[in-house]
Scaffold this motif. Structure first.
Motif, PDB file in Angstrom:
ATOM      1  N   GLU A   1       0.822  -1.204   0.000  1.00 23.16           N
ATOM      2  CA  GLU A   1       0.000   0.000   0.000  1.00 23.16           C
ATOM      3  C   GLU A   1       0.863   1.263   0.000  1.00 23.16           C
ATOM      4  O   GLU A   1       0.592   2.212  -0.736  1.00 23.16           O
ATOM      5  CB  GLU A   1      -0.932   0.010   1.214  1.00 23.16           C
ATOM      6  CG  GLU A   1      -2.023  -1.061   1.151  1.00 23.16           C
ATOM      7  CD  GLU A   1      -3.005  -0.910   2.291  1.00 23.16           C
ATOM      8  OE1 GLU A   1      -2.824   0.007   3.140  1.00 23.16           O
ATOM      9  OE2 GLU A   1      -3.971  -1.700   2.339  1.00 23.16           O
ATOM     10  N   LYS A   2       1.919   1.260   0.813  1.00 21.25           N
ATOM     11  CA  LYS A   2       2.800   2.425   0.878  1.00 21.25           C
ATOM     12  C   LYS A   2       3.895   2.378  -0.175  1.00 21.25           C
ATOM     13  O   LYS A   2       4.695   3.317  -0.279  1.00 21.25           O
ATOM     14  CB  LYS A   2       3.419   2.533   2.272  1.00 21.25           C
ATOM     15  CG  LYS A   2       2.395   2.813   3.361  1.00 21.25           C
ATOM     16  CD  LYS A   2       3.084   2.987   4.711  1.00 21.25           C
ATOM     17  CE  LYS A   2       2.076   3.306   5.802  1.00 21.25           C
ATOM     18  NZ  LYS A   2       2.740   3.471   7.134  1.00 21.25           N
ATOM     19  N   LEU A   3       3.960   1.270  -0.933  1.00 19.40           N
ATOM     20  CA  LEU A   3       4.954   1.090  -2.002  1.00 19.40           C
ATOM     21  C   LEU A   3       6.373   1.196  -1.465  1.00 19.40           C
ATOM     22  O   LEU A   3       7.238   1.894  -2.012  1.00 19.40           O
ATOM     23  CB  LEU A   3       4.741   2.127  -3.115  1.00 19.40           C
ATOM     24  CG  LEU A   3       3.359   2.138  -3.772  1.00 19.40           C
ATOM     25  CD1 LEU A   3       3.283   3.243  -4.811  1.00 19.40           C
ATOM     26  CD2 LEU A   3       3.050   0.789  -4.407  1.00 19.40           C
ATOM     27  N   THR A   4       6.619   0.492  -0.364  1.00 18.22           N
ATOM     28  CA  THR A   4       7.940   0.526   0.255  1.00 18.22           C
ATOM     29  C   THR A   4       8.435  -0.890   0.556  1.00 18.22           C
ATOM     30  O   THR A   4       7.648  -1.831   0.704  1.00 18.22           O
ATOM     31  CB  THR A   4       7.933   1.307   1.572  1.00 18.22           C
ATOM     32  OG1 THR A   4       7.039   0.666   2.496  1.00 18.22           O
ATOM     33  CG2 THR A   4       7.486   2.742   1.348  1.00 18.22           C
ATOM     34  N   MET A   5       9.724  -1.007   0.639  1.00 22.18           N
ATOM     35  CA  MET A   5      10.363  -2.217   1.161  1.00 22.18           C
ATOM     36  C   MET A   5      11.434  -1.762   2.138  1.00 22.18           C
ATOM     37  O   MET A   5      12.304  -0.958   1.797  1.00 22.18           O
ATOM     38  CB  MET A   5      10.989  -3.066   0.060  1.00 22.18           C
ATOM     39  CG  MET A   5      11.609  -4.358   0.600  1.00 22.18           C
ATOM     40  SD  MET A   5      12.150  -5.521  -0.691  1.00 22.18           S
ATOM     41  CE  MET A   5      13.603  -4.644  -1.293  1.00 22.18           C
ATOM     42  N   THR A   6      11.358  -2.257   3.372  1.00 19.38           N
ATOM     43  CA  THR A   6      12.290  -1.861   4.420  1.00 19.38           C
ATOM     44  C   THR A   6      13.072  -3.075   4.888  1.00 19.38           C
ATOM     45  O   THR A   6      12.484  -4.101   5.251  1.00 19.38           O
ATOM     46  CB  THR A   6      11.553  -1.223   5.612  1.00 19.38           C
ATOM     47  OG1 THR A   6      10.789  -0.100   5.151  1.00 19.38           O
ATOM     48  CG2 THR A   6      12.534  -0.772   6.672  1.00 19.38           C
TER      49      THR A   6
END
Length: 327
Positions: free
Chosen positions: A11-16
């Motif tokens: 949803e936030k278009l992130t990879m951490t």
């Protein structure tokens, strides 16, 4: 394996990615800002990286390529948006094509690297921001998570190596390609001090005078791109030899971080070299990286065969003893 978690938020278009290390933050930070160290773990095990440029300052740029088992290459670049020394840096992270220019068919991401202390040493949190779900899924399909885990499986050995990159090592030359060499040395001073020592004629005469028995007798420094640098050395009385000069054009300058210039020996029948000098603060001083591109393999080997590295080291020793320790 240092990676402790990978969180993909569609949803936030992130990879951490979070990774923990049993070393101080400074040691971990230096592994990322020193291209000699970074290229030992940036690519997956089967795709080692070579960094041809690494400018860790706002507005700076890094360029690298990874070489596969069959000899094929995959290139990439970073554009540094911000740098908080020892704490974080933010980059635009993209891919390059065969010619080294950005690949318009591949995504460009924003990545934030945050370094912090942890109970066992240090922690690195890397957050990557994607422009769309399609781009995120494209890179996941390409194996970005698996590639990152493979790459970081190599970092512990680099961090444990306290001698190969120590501040007391002499000048070293690393062959990057048939025509490109990177010379490296940690100098015991700040980037500004090292920069000044290369751009103040009086300071230059104190350390950059060639072999014992020689002097720097001419020093014309370019003040802006397009102008010419010229240095003349001559033997002292009682020393055999003939004077010689090096000259070249200043192409770009970004004090006190980076400078690009050409250089050639006057009277020699050889094309000029293309030189890029970068100054980066590290533990123990300033990492000086000089990437020199020669016109041919033959010219590269000819110049290296003159004892160039030993001459550079003699000069840098004088720089430390005659300038940096007296500043």
């Amino acid at each position: 394996m240092p990676v402790t978690s990978v969180d993909k938020d569609l949803e936030k278009l992130t990879m951490t990615i979070v990774a923990d290390f049993p070393v101080p933050v400074r040691r971990l930070w230096d592994a990322y800002v020193d291209p000699r160290q970074l290229e030992k773990f940036w690519g997956p095990v089967e795709w080692p990286a070579t960094f041809t440029r690494h400018d860790v300052f706002p507005g700076g740029r890094s360029e690298y390529y990874m070489t596969g088992p069959d000899g094929s290459r995959a290139g990439g670049y970073w554009e540094f948006l911000s740098v908080d020394e020892g704490a974080s840096f933010e980059v635009l992270d993209g891919f390059t094509g065969a010619d080294g220019t950005p690949d318009p068919d591949m995504p460009t991401m924003r990545a934030v690297f945050e370094f912090e202390e942890s109970g066992s040493g240090s922690r690195l949190r890397t957050a990557t921001y994607f422009n769309s779900l399609d781009e995120l899924e494209q890179l996941l399909t390409m194996g970005i998570e698996e590639g990152t885990r493979s790459a970081m499986s190599q970092i512990d050995d680099v961090l444990a190596d306290l001698t190969s990159f120590a501040a007391d090592r002499a000048t070293e030359a690393q062959l990057l390609s048939d025509t490109q060499v990177r010379f490296s040395r940690v100098l015991r001073g700040t980037p500004q001090q090292v920069w000044d020592a290369h751009h103040d004629p009086e300071l230059l005469r104190r350390w950059n005078h060639g072999p014992d028995g020689w002097s720097l007798v001419g020093c014309d420094l370019a003040s802006a791109p397009g102008e010419t640098n010229r240095f003349v050395w001559a033997p002292d009385e009682g020393t055999d030899g003939e004077s010689f000069a090096l000259s070249g054009e200043l192409l770009s300058t970004d004090p006190p971080h980076r400078e690009v210039f050409t250089e050639t020996m006057e009277g020699a029948d050889a094309p000029p070299t293309h030189n890029v000098q970068t100054l980066t603060p590290v533990e123990g001083g300033t990492l000086m990286s000089l990437v020199v591109t020669y016109d041919s393999l033959e010219l590269r080997d000819l110049i290296l065969g003159t004892g160039m590295v030993y001459g550079m080291e003699a000069g840098y020793k004088r720089l430390e003893s005659e300038v940096l320790t007296r500043s």
